[in-house]
Every structure is written in C-alpha cells, then in structure tokens.
Motif scaffolding. Structure first.
Motif, PDB file in Angstrom:
ATOM      1  N   LEU A 234       0.849  -1.184   0.000  1.00  0.00           N
ATOM      2  CA  LEU A 234       0.000   0.000   0.000  1.00  0.00           C
ATOM      3  C   LEU A 234       0.882   1.231   0.000  1.00  0.00           C
ATOM      4  CD1 LEU A 234      -2.854   1.087   0.140  1.00  0.00           C
ATOM      5  CD2 LEU A 234      -2.623   1.112   2.615  1.00  0.00           C
ATOM      6  N   LEU A 235       0.770   2.030  -1.049  1.00  0.00           N
ATOM      7  CA  LEU A 235       1.638   3.187  -1.199  1.00  0.00           C
ATOM      8  C   LEU A 235       1.208   4.297  -0.265  1.00  0.00           C
ATOM      9  CD1 LEU A 235       1.896   3.223  -5.074  1.00  0.00           C
ATOM     10  CD2 LEU A 235       3.395   2.147  -3.421  1.00  0.00           C
ATOM     11  N   VAL A 236       2.180   4.898   0.370  1.00  0.00           N
ATOM     12  CA  VAL A 236       1.936   6.044   1.217  1.00  0.00           C
ATOM     13  C   VAL A 236       2.070   7.288   0.353  1.00  0.00           C
ATOM     14  CG1 VAL A 236       2.779   7.310   3.225  1.00  0.00           C
ATOM     15  CG2 VAL A 236       2.834   4.826   3.217  1.00  0.00           C
ATOM     16  N   ALA A 237       1.245   8.283   0.605  1.00  0.00           N
ATOM     17  CA  ALA A 237       1.302   9.493  -0.225  1.00  0.00           C
ATOM     18  C   ALA A 237       2.700  10.066  -0.220  1.00  0.00           C
ATOM     19  CB  ALA A 237       0.322  10.525   0.307  1.00  0.00           C
ATOM     20  N   LEU A 238       3.193  10.422  -1.385  1.00  0.00           N
ATOM     21  CA  LEU A 238       4.558  10.886  -1.499  1.00  0.00           C
ATOM     22  C   LEU A 238       4.702  12.370  -1.169  1.00  0.00           C
ATOM     23  CD1 LEU A 238       5.581   8.962  -4.716  1.00  0.00           C
ATOM     24  CD2 LEU A 238       5.826   8.292  -2.342  1.00  0.00           C
ATOM     25  N   GLY A 239       3.615  13.079  -1.102  1.00  0.00           N
ATOM     26  CA  GLY A 239       3.648  14.463  -0.635  1.00  0.00           C
ATOM     27  C   GLY A 239       4.466  15.367  -1.527  1.00  0.00           C
ATOM     28  N   ALA A 240       5.077  16.383  -0.904  1.00  0.00           N
ATOM     29  CA  ALA A 240       5.770  17.420  -1.651  1.00  0.00           C
ATOM     30  C   ALA A 240       7.022  16.919  -2.344  1.00  0.00           C
ATOM     31  CB  ALA A 240       6.146  18.562  -0.703  1.00  0.00           C
ATOM     32  N   CYS A 241       7.557  15.784  -1.933  1.00  0.00           N
ATOM     33  CA  CYS A 241       8.816  15.344  -2.523  1.00  0.00           C
ATOM     34  C   CYS A 241       8.632  14.838  -3.944  1.00  0.00           C
ATOM     35  CB  CYS A 241       9.481  14.272  -1.666  1.00  0.00           C
ATOM     36  SG  CYS A 241       8.566  12.741  -1.581  1.00  0.00           S
TER      37      CYS A 241
ATOM     38  N   THR B  94      10.190  -1.022   0.419  1.00  0.00           N
ATOM     39  CA  THR B  94       9.913   0.315  -0.121  1.00  0.00           C
ATOM     40  C   THR B  94       8.558   0.361  -0.812  1.00  0.00           C
ATOM     41  OG1 THR B  94      10.754   0.001  -2.379  1.00  0.00           O
ATOM     42  CG2 THR B  94      12.387   0.504  -0.676  1.00  0.00           C
ATOM     43  N   SER B  95       8.147   1.577  -1.122  1.00  0.00           N
ATOM     44  CA  SER B  95       7.031   1.782  -2.039  1.00  0.00           C
ATOM     45  C   SER B  95       7.571   1.655  -3.459  1.00  0.00           C
ATOM     46  CB  SER B  95       6.407   3.168  -1.809  1.00  0.00           C
ATOM     47  OG  SER B  95       7.391   4.175  -1.916  1.00  0.00           O
ATOM     48  N   ALA B  96       6.692   1.719  -4.447  1.00  0.00           N
ATOM     49  CA  ALA B  96       7.111   1.537  -5.839  1.00  0.00           C
ATOM     50  C   ALA B  96       8.095   2.610  -6.281  1.00  0.00           C
ATOM     51  CB  ALA B  96       5.896   1.530  -6.753  1.00  0.00           C
ATOM     52  N   GLY B  97       7.859   3.859  -5.867  1.00  0.00           N
ATOM     53  CA  GLY B  97       8.738   4.966  -6.205  1.00  0.00           C
ATOM     54  C   GLY B  97       9.386   5.528  -4.949  1.00  0.00           C
ATOM     55  N   VAL B  98      10.665   5.837  -5.013  1.00  0.00           N
ATOM     56  CA  VAL B  98      11.373   6.351  -3.843  1.00  0.00           C
ATOM     57  C   VAL B  98      12.176   7.594  -4.208  1.00  0.00           C
ATOM     58  CG1 VAL B  98      11.523   4.113  -2.676  1.00  0.00           C
ATOM     59  CG2 VAL B  98      13.332   4.798  -4.250  1.00  0.00           C
ATOM     60  N   GLY B  99      12.490   8.376  -3.195  1.00  0.00           N
ATOM     61  CA  GLY B  99      13.316   9.560  -3.391  1.00  0.00           C
ATOM     62  C   GLY B  99      12.528  10.737  -3.923  1.00  0.00           C
ATOM     63  N   TYR B 100      13.204  11.862  -4.051  1.00  0.00           N
ATOM     64  CA  TYR B 100      12.549  13.089  -4.495  1.00  0.00           C
ATOM     65  C   TYR B 100      12.045  12.994  -5.926  1.00  0.00           C
ATOM     66  CZ  TYR B 100      14.066  15.338  -0.235  1.00  0.00           C
ATOM     67  OH  TYR B 100      14.236  15.660   1.090  1.00  0.00           O
ATOM     68  N   SER B 101      12.672  12.139  -6.728  1.00  0.00           N
ATOM     69  CA  SER B 101      12.252  12.019  -8.128  1.00  0.00           C
ATOM     70  C   SER B 101      11.244  10.898  -8.339  1.00  0.00           C
ATOM     71  CB  SER B 101      13.480  11.774  -9.012  1.00  0.00           C
ATOM     72  OG  SER B 101      14.092  10.540  -8.664  1.00  0.00           O
TER      73      SER B 101
ATOM     74  N   SER C 114      14.078  -2.647  -4.955  1.00  0.00           N
ATOM     75  CA  SER C 114      13.498  -3.559  -3.972  1.00  0.00           C
ATOM     76  C   SER C 114      12.051  -3.890  -4.326  1.00  0.00           C
ATOM     77  CB  SER C 114      13.576  -2.934  -2.577  1.00  0.00           C
ATOM     78  OG  SER C 114      13.024  -3.778  -1.600  1.00  0.00           O
ATOM     79  N   TYR C 115      11.279  -2.868  -4.665  1.00  0.00           N
ATOM     80  CA  TYR C 115       9.879  -3.093  -5.028  1.00  0.00           C
ATOM     81  C   TYR C 115       9.785  -3.884  -6.325  1.00  0.00           C
ATOM     82  CZ  TYR C 115       4.873  -2.178  -5.253  1.00  0.00           C
ATOM     83  OH  TYR C 115       3.514  -2.329  -5.280  1.00  0.00           O
ATOM     84  N   ALA C 116      10.693  -3.631  -7.257  1.00  0.00           N
ATOM     85  CA  ALA C 116      10.705  -4.381  -8.517  1.00  0.00           C
ATOM     86  C   ALA C 116      10.985  -5.861  -8.255  1.00  0.00           C
ATOM     87  CB  ALA C 116      11.749  -3.806  -9.468  1.00  0.00           C
ATOM     88  N   ALA C 117      11.872  -6.155  -7.313  1.00  0.00           N
ATOM     89  CA  ALA C 117      12.165  -7.547  -6.966  1.00  0.00           C
ATOM     90  C   ALA C 117      10.946  -8.203  -6.329  1.00  0.00           C
ATOM     91  CB  ALA C 117      13.364  -7.606  -6.015  1.00  0.00           C
TER      92      ALA C 117
ATOM     93  N   GLN D 252      11.467   2.534   3.188  1.00  0.00           N
ATOM     94  CA  GLN D 252      11.412   3.841   2.536  1.00  0.00           C
ATOM     95  C   GLN D 252      10.136   3.916   1.711  1.00  0.00           C
ATOM     96  OE1 GLN D 252      14.803   5.061   0.226  1.00  0.00           O
ATOM     97  NE2 GLN D 252      13.929   7.054  -0.224  1.00  0.00           N
ATOM     98  N   TYR D 253       9.291   4.883   2.064  1.00  0.00           N
ATOM     99  CA  TYR D 253       8.044   5.115   1.355  1.00  0.00           C
ATOM    100  C   TYR D 253       8.141   6.510   0.758  1.00  0.00           C
ATOM    101  CZ  TYR D 253       6.771   1.360   4.558  1.00  0.00           C
ATOM    102  OH  TYR D 253       6.747   0.191   5.288  1.00  0.00           O
ATOM    103  N   GLY D 254       8.271   6.575  -0.550  1.00  0.00           N
ATOM    104  CA  GLY D 254       8.482   7.875  -1.180  1.00  0.00           C
ATOM    105  C   GLY D 254       9.845   8.416  -0.773  1.00  0.00           C
TER     106      GLY D 254
END
Length: 199
Positions: free
Chosen positions: A7-14, A66-73, A79-82, A138-140
C-alpha cells in the motif's frame, strides 16, 4: 491486485508530479527491536521451488522494504521491482511458505502482499502481525526503521482504506491487535480503526 500489495503512502511534496496514493495510519516504530534472530530451521533455498529461488534471493538481498517509487524524483525502487517479480509468478502456497523465511525483508513483503490480496491468507499472517524484527523502510522520500509487524499492520489497514472484499475480516484482526497491549503494532492498528472502521 498485485500493484496494491504494498500500500503506497502518499509521497507528498517530494514528488509533486506523481499521483498521490491512499494514505493510511502512520507506522508505529516505538516497539521495534534492533536485535533479532535471523536463523531459520529450514534453509531458505528449500523454502520454495528452484524456479522461485533466484527471485527470493534477489528480494532478500535488497535489504529494505519500499514503495514503488522512492526519493525526491520518485525513482523506481529496485526492492519493489524484486518484490513484484516474485509475486508475479509465486502461488499463494509459495508465498505462505516464505512467511518463515530468515530474511525480515522477505517476510514483510510477502505478509504485506497476503494481507492485501484476500481474506483466505489472513490466518497465515498472524505471526507476521506480531513479528518485532526490524527492517529498513522507505516510502516515497521518507525512510525510517520499523518492524515487520508495523509494516504488515499498515498493509492490512489497506483492506479498510481501499474497501477490499475482505475488509470485515481485516477489521476484526485489527481490532484484536488494537485491544492487545502486548501486540507490537497495537497503536498502528488502533489508529487504522479510528480512521477507517465502519461506524
């Protein structure tokens, strides 16, 4: 529902260019144990078939949840791909065998997937809902140390927030956790029920 398994957590402003996902109760990290035994009675290579062995090894080697997408970008997480590669080919029976895997990362991903998939596997994840083993998550763009139990409880909360077919069974399990002061994710379960439980 493979893509909602974590379940993805909202990534917010990042990551403003990404569509925000459903927000669930914050993860409770107050009870995380920083030392845990990672030995298993069954060697990990015998837990699943040879066809799945490489995928399981790859997931365990990632070292974080992790969530599907991580970091500011919002970069795609290896990890999620695996995790996605494993659940794309593993049966429910295969995944239930992995609930005893020595890697807490594997246990967290698999139990979280089963918590979201359907009500048939909820009995199987009871141990994971009380697993105090610590994991990096790491979520987002938000990274922290949490427990397998807290991660899986948050995934189980997704059955309520997304109104999945096994919502009633998930709500009962969360209520049991919320009422148990010895449960490692008691606070997370209580927050989820407060936010999403039927009146």
């Amino acid at each position: 529902m493979r893509h909602t398994a974590l379940l993805l957590v909202a990534l917010g402003a990042c990551t403003p260019h990404l569509r925000p996902a459903t927000v669930v109760a914050p993860v409770d990290t107050s009870d995380v144990t920083m030392t845990e035994t990672e030995e298993a009675s069954t060697p990990p290579e015998k837990v699943v078939s040879a066809d799945l062995r490489a995928l399981v090894i790859d997931l365990a080697a990632q070292g974080e949840v992790t969530s599907a997408g991580v970091g500011y970008s919002g970069e795609k997480s290896a990890s999620y791909a695996a995790y996605e590669a494993l659940v794309a080919v593993a049966s429910t029976a295969d995944l239930e065998k992995l609930l005893d895997h020595p890697s807490p990362v594997v246990r967290a991903y698999v139990a979280g997937h089963l918590a979201m998939k359907d009500g048939a596997s909820l009995d199987a994840i009871d141990g994971a809902l009380r697993d105090r083993s610590s994991i990096d998550a790491q979520y987002g763009c938000m990274g922290h140390r949490t427990s397998v139990a807290a991660h899986v409880t948050t995934q189980l909360c997704g059955a309520l927030s997304l109104d999945l077919p096994h919502r009633g069974d998930a709500e009962q399990r969360l209520a049991t956790l919320a009422a148990d002061p010895t449960a490692p994710s008691q606070a997370a379960a209580a927050r989820c029920l407060h936010q999403y439980a039927a009146p």
